[in-house]
Design an enzyme around this catalytic site. Structure first.
Site, PDB file in Angstrom:
ATOM      1  N   ASP A  84       1.072  -1.107  -0.131  1.00 13.47           N
ATOM      2  CA  ASP A  84      -0.094  -0.104  -0.126  1.00 13.47           C
ATOM      3  C   ASP A  84       1.143   1.272   0.013  1.00 13.47           C
ATOM      4  O   ASP A  84       1.872   1.381   0.664  1.00 13.47           O
ATOM      5  CB  ASP A  84      -0.962   0.139   1.300  1.00 13.47           C
ATOM      6  CG  ASP A  84      -1.830   0.979   1.157  1.00 13.47           C
ATOM      7  OD1 ASP A  84      -2.372   1.497   0.062  1.00 13.47           O
ATOM      8  OD2 ASP A  84      -2.389   1.290   2.444  1.00 13.47           O
ATOM      9  N   GLY A 178      -7.646   8.501   7.221  1.00  6.62           N
ATOM     10  CA  GLY A 178      -7.963   8.958   8.680  1.00  6.62           C
ATOM     11  C   GLY A 178      -9.253   9.277   8.720  1.00  6.62           C
ATOM     12  O   GLY A 178     -10.183   9.120   7.677  1.00  6.62           O
TER      13      GLY A 178
END
Length: 287
Positions: A84, A178
């Site tokens: 990732d 987030g």
């Protein structure tokens, strides 16, 4: 079984659903995600950031753990082990370590450099039988030390990168890593539609899947998103379940301090949120 992400994402595009990429950080997370995928007959992508890979003592350790766990748990659904937000160097490390898929994040480079590095890595990945994801337009927020301003991807640049032979493409459309702030403007579906028009059936990737409303997720899937990344939500579920266990004093009861008991609520929390996301993405029963 460990496979590349190419075929599962092609099927997702054709079937108008998405495959979840759930990031792993340790044995418990990996086991929870693999078993949830098996129990729900869903393909799954295990995401590994460079920071998480380092935390787990290296990409070789991660690849060995995942391969051994797939065998020992009898996992038969398609599983891709995917880097990732990889750096140029990190991509080569994961190719060597035995990952089945990589992501090169060249979004912070000028487009010419992004094209040059992506071109090289496409050849390297395909020569070794791996799938590869690239990125155009940065994802907002911070993940594992990677900070993005959240620029909307230029559809023309997306077309340039898509034409290099990448297997799936991450395009910034207002999504962030987030928690999403209260004043978040939402996803830019006009940009997504323009990108889709130019790149055709190439699977698109939506990073920052935590906190995006379900209706936006479903609309994004209808516009060609076939891979959705989830990390923060797993972290939150794990944290909340562990906190509750300790606050209730269960770690002080009997042998509640045993790590296998201490981490069990968080493990179950991850299983619950992964199943919830698989239902939302439509991947259950698609293995």
């Amino acid at each position: 079984m460990l496979v590349t992400a190419t075929e599962m994402l092609k099927k997702a595009v054709e079937g108008h659903y998405a495959i979840g990429q759930f990031n792993i950080n340790n044995l418990e997370w990996t086991k929870a995600i693999l078993l949830t995928a098996q129990e729900n007959n869903s393909p799954v992508i295990l995401g590994v950031s460079e920071g998480a890979g380092k935390y787990m003592t290296g990409f070789g350790t991660v690849a060995a753990m995942v391969k051994a766990m797939i065998e020992s748990l009898g996992i038969t659904v398609p599983v891709a082990l995917h880097l990732d937000h990889g750096t140029y160097e990190g991509c080569y490390k994961c190719i060597k370590a035995g990952f089945s898929s990589i992501m090169f994040d060249g979004s912070h480079f000028p487009i010419d450099e992004n094209i040059a590095k992506t071109t090289e890595l496409v050849h390297a990945a395909h020569n070794m039988g791996l799938s590869i994801e690239a990125e155009v337009g940065s994802i907002g927020g911070e993940e594992d030390g990677v900070v993005g301003a959240g620029e909307i991807a230029d559809p023309a640049e997306c077309k340039m990168i898509a034409d290099l032979g990448v297997d799936f493409l991450a395009a910034g459309i207002g999504n962030i890593h987030g928690k999403y702030p209260e004043n978040w403007k939402g996803l830019d579906f006009d940009a997504l539609a323009k990108i889709k028009e130019l790149i055709g059936d190439l699977p698109l990737v939506l990073h920052g899947g935590t906190g995006i409303p379900a209706d936006m997720i479903k609309k994004a899937i209808s516009l060609g998103v076939a891979k959705i990344n989830v990390n923060t939500e797993c972290q939150l579920y794990f944290q909340e379940a562990t906190r509750k266990y300790i606050e209730e004093g269960k770690d002080l009861q009997g042998k509640g301090y045993d790590p296998r008991k201490l981490l069990a609520p968080g493990y179950e929390g991850i299983k619950a949120i992964v199943k919830e996301k698989m239902e939302l993405f439509g991947s259950i029963g698609k293995a």
